[in-house]
Design a protein around this motif. Structure first.
Motif, PDB file in Angstrom:
ATOM      1  N   ASP A 120      -0.686 -16.991  44.739  1.00 54.96           N
ATOM      2  CA  ASP A 120      -1.479 -17.477  45.883  1.00 54.96           C
ATOM      3  C   ASP A 120      -2.976 -17.316  45.637  1.00 54.96           C
ATOM      4  O   ASP A 120      -3.770 -18.213  45.911  1.00 54.96           O
ATOM      5  N   GLN A 121      -3.336 -16.147  45.105  1.00 55.76           N
ATOM      6  CA  GLN A 121      -4.756 -15.875  44.873  1.00 55.76           C
ATOM      7  C   GLN A 121      -5.325 -16.818  43.808  1.00 55.76           C
ATOM      8  O   GLN A 121      -6.438 -17.336  43.945  1.00 55.76           O
ATOM      9  N   SER A 228      -8.603 -15.303  26.160  1.00 56.81           N
ATOM     10  CA  SER A 228      -9.262 -14.333  27.050  1.00 56.81           C
ATOM     11  C   SER A 228      -8.934 -12.893  26.657  1.00 56.81           C
ATOM     12  O   SER A 228      -9.583 -11.960  27.119  1.00 56.81           O
ATOM     13  N   LEU A 229      -7.931 -12.739  25.805  1.00 61.23           N
ATOM     14  CA  LEU A 229      -7.446 -11.413  25.380  1.00 61.23           C
ATOM     15  C   LEU A 229      -7.025 -10.543  26.572  1.00 61.23           C
ATOM     16  O   LEU A 229      -7.050  -9.316  26.486  1.00 61.23           O
ATOM     17  N   ASP A 230      -6.627 -11.193  27.654  1.00 61.16           N
ATOM     18  CA  ASP A 230      -6.170 -10.432  28.828  1.00 61.16           C
ATOM     19  C   ASP A 230      -4.846  -9.731  28.547  1.00 61.16           C
ATOM     20  O   ASP A 230      -4.441  -8.832  29.270  1.00 61.16           O
ATOM     21  N   TRP A 231      -4.179 -10.144  27.479  1.00 59.89           N
ATOM     22  CA  TRP A 231      -2.905  -9.541  27.089  1.00 59.89           C
ATOM     23  C   TRP A 231      -3.102  -8.427  26.055  1.00 59.89           C
ATOM     24  O   TRP A 231      -2.166  -7.755  25.681  1.00 59.89           O
ATOM     25  N   ALA A 232      -4.348  -8.250  25.588  1.00 58.64           N
ATOM     26  CA  ALA A 232      -4.611  -7.298  24.492  1.00 58.64           C
ATOM     27  C   ALA A 232      -5.797  -6.389  24.825  1.00 58.64           C
ATOM     28  O   ALA A 232      -5.675  -5.516  25.670  1.00 58.64           O
ATOM     29  N   GLU A 236      -6.316  -4.716  31.893  1.00 58.24           N
ATOM     30  CA  GLU A 236      -6.871  -3.976  33.031  1.00 58.24           C
ATOM     31  C   GLU A 236      -8.395  -3.970  33.038  1.00 58.24           C
ATOM     32  O   GLU A 236      -9.018  -3.056  33.579  1.00 58.24           O
ATOM     33  N   ASN A 237      -8.993  -5.007  32.435  1.00 60.64           N
ATOM     34  CA  ASN A 237     -10.447  -5.076  32.334  1.00 60.64           C
ATOM     35  C   ASN A 237     -10.960  -6.470  32.711  1.00 60.64           C
ATOM     36  O   ASN A 237     -11.208  -7.300  31.834  1.00 60.64           O
ATOM     37  N   PRO A 238     -11.138  -6.729  33.992  1.00 59.97           N
ATOM     38  CA  PRO A 238     -11.583  -8.066  34.432  1.00 59.97           C
ATOM     39  C   PRO A 238     -12.893  -8.504  33.782  1.00 59.97           C
ATOM     40  O   PRO A 238     -13.019  -9.667  33.377  1.00 59.97           O
ATOM     41  N   GLN A 239     -13.842  -7.588  33.678  1.00 63.34           N
ATOM     42  CA  GLN A 239     -15.134  -7.954  33.066  1.00 63.34           C
ATOM     43  C   GLN A 239     -14.963  -8.311  31.590  1.00 63.34           C
ATOM     44  O   GLN A 239     -15.643  -9.199  31.070  1.00 63.34           O
ATOM     45  N   GLY A 240     -14.035  -7.628  30.934  1.00 66.77           N
ATOM     46  CA  GLY A 240     -13.741  -7.942  29.535  1.00 66.77           C
ATOM     47  C   GLY A 240     -13.158  -9.341  29.394  1.00 66.77           C
ATOM     48  O   GLY A 240     -13.491 -10.077  28.450  1.00 66.77           O
ATOM     49  N   GLU A 259      -0.843 -14.756  33.910  1.00 66.39           N
ATOM     50  CA  GLU A 259      -0.699 -14.285  35.294  1.00 66.39           C
ATOM     51  C   GLU A 259      -0.634 -12.767  35.244  1.00 66.39           C
ATOM     52  O   GLU A 259       0.443 -12.175  35.150  1.00 66.39           O
ATOM     53  N   LEU A 260      -1.816 -12.157  35.255  1.00 65.31           N
ATOM     54  CA  LEU A 260      -1.947 -10.709  35.199  1.00 65.31           C
ATOM     55  C   LEU A 260      -2.976 -10.281  36.246  1.00 65.31           C
ATOM     56  O   LEU A 260      -3.929 -11.021  36.505  1.00 65.31           O
ATOM     57  N   PRO A 261      -2.788  -9.094  36.833  1.00 68.70           N
ATOM     58  CA  PRO A 261      -3.668  -8.678  37.941  1.00 68.70           C
ATOM     59  C   PRO A 261      -5.160  -8.719  37.604  1.00 68.70           C
ATOM     60  O   PRO A 261      -5.965  -9.172  38.414  1.00 68.70           O
ATOM     61  N   TRP A 262      -5.528  -8.260  36.417  1.00 63.45           N
ATOM     62  CA  TRP A 262      -6.961  -8.203  36.071  1.00 63.45           C
ATOM     63  C   TRP A 262      -7.545  -9.592  35.797  1.00 63.45           C
ATOM     64  O   TRP A 262      -8.727  -9.811  35.992  1.00 63.45           O
ATOM     65  N   THR A 263      -6.681 -10.503  35.392  1.00 64.27           N
ATOM     66  CA  THR A 263      -7.140 -11.882  35.202  1.00 64.27           C
ATOM     67  C   THR A 263      -7.333 -12.558  36.560  1.00 64.27           C
ATOM     68  O   THR A 263      -8.318 -13.272  36.774  1.00 64.27           O
ATOM     69  N   VAL A 264      -6.396 -12.306  37.449  1.00 67.17           N
ATOM     70  CA  VAL A 264      -6.511 -12.840  38.807  1.00 67.17           C
ATOM     71  C   VAL A 264      -7.799 -12.322  39.443  1.00 67.17           C
ATOM     72  O   VAL A 264      -8.542 -13.053  40.093  1.00 67.17           O
ATOM     73  N   GLN A 265      -8.059 -11.046  39.198  1.00 70.33           N
ATOM     74  CA  GLN A 265      -9.254 -10.411  39.741  1.00 70.33           C
ATOM     75  C   GLN A 265     -10.535 -11.008  39.167  1.00 70.33           C
ATOM     76  O   GLN A 265     -11.550 -11.117  39.855  1.00 70.33           O
TER      77      GLN A 265
END
Ligand SMILES: [Zn+2]
Length: 293
Positions: A120-121, A228-232, A236-240, A259-265
Motif C-alpha cells: 500500500d505504501q 539499489s543494493l537494498d538486499w546487500a 536496513e539503510n534507507p539512506q544507503g 519489497e523491503l521495509p527500508w526500501t519502502v521507507q
C-alpha cells in the motif's frame, strides 16, 4: 314442474361448476406457489416492471451518475499507449525516437507481494509521484497474497514474472524452468486477466535454458543496470538505498529494488531526488516488447 326440474338441474349444475372452480384453483395455485418459491428470481423479475415506470421520470437525474463508468475508459489510453522506449542489451531504457526524452529511469520492485502495509505504501508513493513500476513477483508469494497482486494491477502498475520459487533457474532442466516461468504466467493471468510481458530471473542468472523459455512465453528478459543494493550492503539503510541509486544514475537506468521495509521507507525521498535531477519515470507499458535476441 318441468320448470322446477330445469331450475334444479341448473342449480345443481352451478353447484357442480362452483365446486369445480373451487377445486380447480387449488391446483393451479399450488404450482404457482411452488414456482414462485422455487425460483425467487421470478419475484425480482416481476417487480422491475413496476419500478421502471417511476424511474423514467427521475432517470434524467441518475443518468449522469454513470459518470463513474467514464472512469473505465480512462485506463484504456494507458494500455493503448504506443511504445516510446526500448530496452538495450545492457538493460537500459532508451527512447525509440532519437529526439525522445533520454532522462528517464525504470523503477522495479522484486520478490513480492509480501505484505499489505508495504505494498500500500509503495503504491501510494508511486501515485504521489505519478510513477509507474514493474513489480516482479514470485508465484508462491502470489498464491499467498492474491489480493495484493490484484491491488497492484488494479492501481495501474505492471506485473512482471520473477519465477515461482525464487530459485537459481540456470542449472535446472528445461521442463523445470518451464514450470517455474509458466506457472507464474498462469496465476497472474488468472488473477488479473493479463499475462506478464517482462521477466527477470532470480539472482539475475539467465544461463542454461532460462532465456529460451522466457522467449517462448513472449517475455522480455531483463536483469538491471542500477542496483539499489537494498538486499546487500544497504540492508536496513534507507539512506544507503537512495545513495546507491543516485551514485549509479544514468539516463535509462533500470533500477532494481525489492519489497523491503527500508526500501519502502526510502522510496518517497528517492523519487523526489530523481525528480529534482529532472528524471522521469518510464511507464513499463510504454516499453517495446522486442524478443529478437
Ligand atoms: Zn529476486
Amino acid at each position: 314442474m318441468k320448470k322446477n326440474a330445469l331450475i334444479l338441474l341448473l342449480l345443481s349444475l352451478s353447484v357442480i361448476l362452483a365446486a369445480c372452480q373451487t377445486k380447480q384453483p387449488p391446483n393451479p395455485s399450488a404450482p404457482k406457489a411452488q414456482s414462485a418459491a422455487a425460483s425467487p428470481a421470478v419475484q425480482p423479475a416481476a417487480s422491475p416492471p413496476t419500478v421502471p415506470a417511476p424511474t423514467p421520470a427521475t432517470s434524467p437525474m441518475p443518468m449522469p451518475s454513470p459518470v463513474s463508468a467514464e472512469t473505465k475508459p480512462a485506463p484504456a489510453p494507458v494500455s493503448s499507449a504506443k511504445p516510446a522506449y526500448y530496452m538495450n542489451s545492457s538493460y537500459f531504457i532508451k527512447p525509440l525516437d532519437e529526439k525522445g526524452n533520454r532522462k528517464v529511469v525504470l523503477l522495479t520492485f522484486d520478490d513480492g507481494p509480501k505484505k499489505k502495509e508495504m505494498v500500500d505504501q509503495m503504491l501510494d508513493v508511486l501515485d504521489k509521484h505519478h510513477a509507474k513500476a514493474i513489480f516482479f513477483v514470485n508465484g508462491y508469494r502470489v498464491k499467498e497474497n492474491p489480493e495484493l497482486l490484484k491491488e497492484i494491477h488494479d492501481r495501474g502498475q505492471t506485473i512482471g514474472n520473477h519465477s515461482w520459487d525464487h530459485i537459481d533457474l540456470s542449472k535446472l532442466p528445461k521442463e523445470k524452468i518451464e514450470q517455474q516461468i509458466g506457472d507464474v504466467q498462469s496465476i497472474v493471468k488468472q488473477l488479473t486477466g493479463e499475462t506478464p510481458v517482462f521477466f527477470r530471473p532470480p539472482f539475475g542468472t539467465g544461463k542454461g535454458f532460462v532465456k529460451e523459455v522466457a522467449k517462448e512465453h513472449h517475455l522480455l528478459f531483463m536483469t538491471w543496470s542500477n542496483g539499489s543494493l537494498d538486499w546487500a550492503d544497504n540492508k536496513e539503510n534507507p539512506q544507503g538505498v537512495i545513495q546507491s541509486v543516485l551514485d549509479q544514475l544514468n539516463p535509462g537506468s533500470n533500477i532494481l529494488m525489492h519489497e523491503l521495509p527500508w526500501t519502502v521507507q526510502a522510496l518517497d525521498e528517492l523519487l523526489s531526488k530523481l525528480e529534482q535531477k529532472e528524471y522521469g519515470f518510464v511507464d513499463p507499458k510504454a516499453i517495446e516488447i522486442k524478443l529478437d535476441k
